[in-house]
Write a protein that holds these residues in place. Structure first.
Motif, PDB file in Angstrom:
ATOM      1  N   LEU A  18      10.785  -6.445   7.679  1.00 57.77           N
ATOM      2  CA  LEU A  18      11.051  -6.481   6.243  1.00 57.77           C
ATOM      3  C   LEU A  18      11.299  -7.911   5.761  1.00 57.77           C
ATOM      4  CD1 LEU A  18      11.437  -4.891   3.627  1.00 57.77           C
ATOM      5  CD2 LEU A  18      13.863  -4.746   4.189  1.00 57.77           C
ATOM      6  N   ALA A  19      11.999  -8.702   6.543  1.00 52.56           N
ATOM      7  CA  ALA A  19      12.251 -10.096   6.163  1.00 52.56           C
ATOM      8  C   ALA A  19      10.942 -10.887   6.085  1.00 52.56           C
ATOM      9  CB  ALA A  19      13.210 -10.747   7.152  1.00 52.56           C
ATOM     10  N   ALA A  20      10.042 -10.649   7.024  1.00 50.71           N
ATOM     11  CA  ALA A  20       8.757 -11.353   7.001  1.00 50.71           C
ATOM     12  C   ALA A  20       7.935 -10.952   5.776  1.00 50.71           C
ATOM     13  CB  ALA A  20       7.980 -11.064   8.279  1.00 50.71           C
ATOM     14  N   VAL A  21       7.882  -9.659   5.484  1.00 52.71           N
ATOM     15  CA  VAL A  21       7.116  -9.189   4.327  1.00 52.71           C
ATOM     16  C   VAL A  21       7.757  -9.683   3.033  1.00 52.71           C
ATOM     17  CG1 VAL A  21       6.408  -7.128   3.054  1.00 52.71           C
ATOM     18  CG2 VAL A  21       6.133  -7.223   5.528  1.00 52.71           C
ATOM     19  N   ALA A  22       9.091  -9.634   2.951  1.00 57.21           N
ATOM     20  CA  ALA A  22       9.782 -10.119   1.748  1.00 57.21           C
ATOM     21  C   ALA A  22       9.557 -11.621   1.565  1.00 57.21           C
ATOM     22  CB  ALA A  22      11.266  -9.814   1.841  1.00 57.21           C
ATOM     23  N   GLY A  23       9.536 -12.371   2.660  1.00 58.62           N
ATOM     24  CA  GLY A  23       9.264 -13.807   2.568  1.00 58.62           C
ATOM     25  C   GLY A  23       7.859 -14.083   2.050  1.00 58.62           C
ATOM     26  N   ALA A  24       6.888 -13.311   2.527  1.00 51.35           N
ATOM     27  CA  ALA A  24       5.515 -13.485   2.055  1.00 51.35           C
ATOM     28  C   ALA A  24       5.407 -13.141   0.565  1.00 51.35           C
ATOM     29  CB  ALA A  24       4.567 -12.608   2.870  1.00 51.35           C
ATOM     30  N   PHE A  25       6.041 -12.046   0.156  1.00 52.97           N
ATOM     31  CA  PHE A  25       6.017 -11.676  -1.264  1.00 52.97           C
ATOM     32  C   PHE A  25       6.760 -12.707  -2.115  1.00 52.97           C
ATOM     33  CE2 PHE A  25       4.200  -7.650  -0.177  1.00 52.97           C
ATOM     34  CZ  PHE A  25       3.641  -7.172  -1.348  1.00 52.97           C
ATOM     35  N   ALA A  26       7.842 -13.257  -1.596  1.00 55.54           N
ATOM     36  CA  ALA A  26       8.577 -14.284  -2.347  1.00 55.54           C
ATOM     37  C   ALA A  26       7.711 -15.521  -2.544  1.00 55.54           C
ATOM     38  CB  ALA A  26       9.868 -14.643  -1.620  1.00 55.54           C
ATOM     39  N   TYR A  27       6.972 -15.911  -1.506  1.00 56.32           N
ATOM     40  CA  TYR A  27       6.097 -17.078  -1.631  1.00 56.32           C
ATOM     41  C   TYR A  27       5.002 -16.816  -2.666  1.00 56.32           C
ATOM     42  CZ  TYR A  27       2.935 -20.875  -0.574  1.00 56.32           C
ATOM     43  OH  TYR A  27       2.126 -21.970  -0.685  1.00 56.32           O
ATOM     44  N   VAL A  28       4.364 -15.646  -2.577  1.00 53.32           N
ATOM     45  CA  VAL A  28       3.301 -15.325  -3.538  1.00 53.32           C
ATOM     46  C   VAL A  28       3.874 -15.197  -4.946  1.00 53.32           C
ATOM     47  CG1 VAL A  28       1.582 -13.580  -4.176  1.00 53.32           C
ATOM     48  CG2 VAL A  28       1.815 -14.276  -1.804  1.00 53.32           C
ATOM     49  N   GLY A  29       5.108 -14.724  -5.055  1.00 55.79           N
ATOM     50  CA  GLY A  29       5.730 -14.628  -6.373  1.00 55.79           C
ATOM     51  C   GLY A  29       6.059 -15.991  -6.953  1.00 55.79           C
ATOM     52  N   ALA A  30       6.357 -16.961  -6.093  1.00 52.36           N
ATOM     53  CA  ALA A  30       6.717 -18.296  -6.566  1.00 52.36           C
ATOM     54  C   ALA A  30       5.499 -19.179  -6.830  1.00 52.36           C
ATOM     55  CB  ALA A  30       7.623 -18.980  -5.542  1.00 52.36           C
ATOM     56  N   GLY A  61      -8.250 -10.002  -5.025  1.00 53.36           N
ATOM     57  CA  GLY A  61      -7.294  -9.700  -6.079  1.00 53.36           C
ATOM     58  C   GLY A  61      -5.937  -9.287  -5.532  1.00 53.36           C
ATOM     59  N   GLY A  62      -5.811  -9.216  -4.222  1.00 52.00           N
ATOM     60  CA  GLY A  62      -4.554  -8.789  -3.609  1.00 52.00           C
ATOM     61  C   GLY A  62      -3.413  -9.759  -3.854  1.00 52.00           C
ATOM     62  N   LEU A  63      -3.694 -11.061  -3.811  1.00 52.01           N
ATOM     63  CA  LEU A  63      -2.631 -12.038  -4.079  1.00 52.01           C
ATOM     64  C   LEU A  63      -2.179 -11.977  -5.531  1.00 52.01           C
ATOM     65  CD1 LEU A  63      -3.861 -15.135  -2.036  1.00 52.01           C
ATOM     66  CD2 LEU A  63      -1.886 -13.693  -1.563  1.00 52.01           C
ATOM     67  N   ARG A  64      -3.150 -11.847  -6.445  1.00 52.44           N
ATOM     68  CA  ARG A  64      -2.773 -11.719  -7.857  1.00 52.44           C
ATOM     69  C   ARG A  64      -2.001 -10.426  -8.090  1.00 52.44           C
ATOM     70  NH1 ARG A  64      -7.825 -14.063  -8.190  1.00 52.44           N
ATOM     71  NH2 ARG A  64      -8.902 -12.087  -8.491  1.00 52.44           N
ATOM     72  N   GLY A  65      -2.410  -9.351  -7.405  1.00 53.20           N
ATOM     73  CA  GLY A  65      -1.694  -8.086  -7.525  1.00 53.20           C
ATOM     74  C   GLY A  65      -0.278  -8.181  -6.975  1.00 53.20           C
ATOM     75  N   VAL A  78       5.610  -8.652  -7.841  1.00 53.50           N
ATOM     76  CA  VAL A  78       6.874  -9.380  -7.715  1.00 53.50           C
ATOM     77  C   VAL A  78       7.494  -9.595  -9.085  1.00 53.50           C
ATOM     78  CG1 VAL A  78       7.880 -11.615  -7.080  1.00 53.50           C
ATOM     79  CG2 VAL A  78       6.313 -10.470  -5.519  1.00 53.50           C
ATOM     80  N   HIS A  79       6.662  -9.813 -10.083  1.00 57.52           N
ATOM     81  CA  HIS A  79       7.168 -10.063 -11.432  1.00 57.52           C
ATOM     82  C   HIS A  79       7.325  -8.776 -12.244  1.00 57.52           C
ATOM     83  CE1 HIS A  79       7.253 -14.410 -11.149  1.00 57.52           C
ATOM     84  NE2 HIS A  79       6.180 -14.295 -10.391  1.00 57.52           N
ATOM     85  N   GLY A  80       7.148  -7.618 -11.609  1.00 62.82           N
ATOM     86  CA  GLY A  80       7.396  -6.337 -12.256  1.00 62.82           C
ATOM     87  C   GLY A  80       6.300  -5.844 -13.175  1.00 62.82           C
ATOM     88  N   ASP A  81       5.113  -6.393 -13.089  1.00 62.01           N
ATOM     89  CA  ASP A  81       4.004  -5.999 -13.958  1.00 62.01           C
ATOM     90  C   ASP A  81       3.071  -5.065 -13.184  1.00 62.01           C
ATOM     91  OD1 ASP A  81       2.110  -5.767 -15.905  1.00 62.01           O
ATOM     92  OD2 ASP A  81       1.670  -7.916 -16.038  1.00 62.01           O
ATOM     93  N   LEU A  82       3.402  -3.781 -13.169  1.00 60.56           N
ATOM     94  CA  LEU A  82       2.669  -2.804 -12.378  1.00 60.56           C
ATOM     95  C   LEU A  82       1.242  -2.616 -12.880  1.00 60.56           C
ATOM     96  CD1 LEU A  82       2.707  -0.755 -10.071  1.00 60.56           C
ATOM     97  CD2 LEU A  82       3.546   0.932 -11.701  1.00 60.56           C
TER      98      LEU A  82
END
Length: 160
Positions: free
Chosen positions: A42-54, A80-84, A89-93
């Motif tokens: 979970l920490a690894a996945v959350a870190g990846a999502f945090a990076y893509v969100g930033a 389109g996966g990174l944009r998705g 991350v920014h809450g835009d489903l």
């Protein structure tokens, strides 16, 4: 034959552990050790999502272009996966679904399976068994159909 020239005595068959031995070993561990792997994943996945969100994937130069798209102009299942992920991350489903619906479904599936895995690990139970072969074939067929449809003229709504 052994060194003295006599036939070797027959070996006893290898003893198999009881089928519940791994379950007992898992239950005997403390809750911290049982949750170490799920929490690390979970920490690894959350870190990846945090990076893509930033780091916005729409800004050029931060991420490489999909090689399949660059060479052929066709969208792969991950296009389109990174944009998705950035939109998630920014809450835009809705934007995330527009960018890569399969990626959103994968993120939802990961969240559900991870929750079940962590709950079972916390209770000292073994993880859920994997998908049967028919389930793996169905998942592969879904990815294939998604890829083909998003590249056909009527599948424009699935393109990023």
């Amino acid at each position: 034959m052994n060194a003295s020239g006599r036939p070797a005595p027959p070996r006893a068959p290898a003893r198999r552990p009881a089928p519940l031995a791994p379950v007992r070993r898992l239950a005997s561990r403390g809750p911290v050790r049982r949750l170490a792997v799920p929490v690390a994943l979970l920490a690894a996945v959350a870190g990846a999502f945090a990076y893509v969100g930033a780091v916005d994937p729409d800004e050029p130069g931060h991420y490489p272009v999909c090689p399949l798209y660059r060479l052929t102009g066709l969208y792969c299942p991950g296009c389109g996966g990174l944009r998705g992920a950035h939109a998630l991350v920014h809450g835009d489903l809705l934007t995330a679904l527009r960018d890569n619906a399969l990626g959103v479904a994968g993120a939802l599936g990961f969240a559900v399976l991870w929750t079940l895995w962590a709950a079972r690990a916390a209770r000292g139970r073994p993880p859920l068994p994997g998908l049967p072969p028919a389930g793996l074939w169905a998942a592969g067929a879904l990815v294939l159909v998604f890829t083909v449809v998003r590249n056909l003229p009527f599948g424009g709504w699935l393109r990023p």
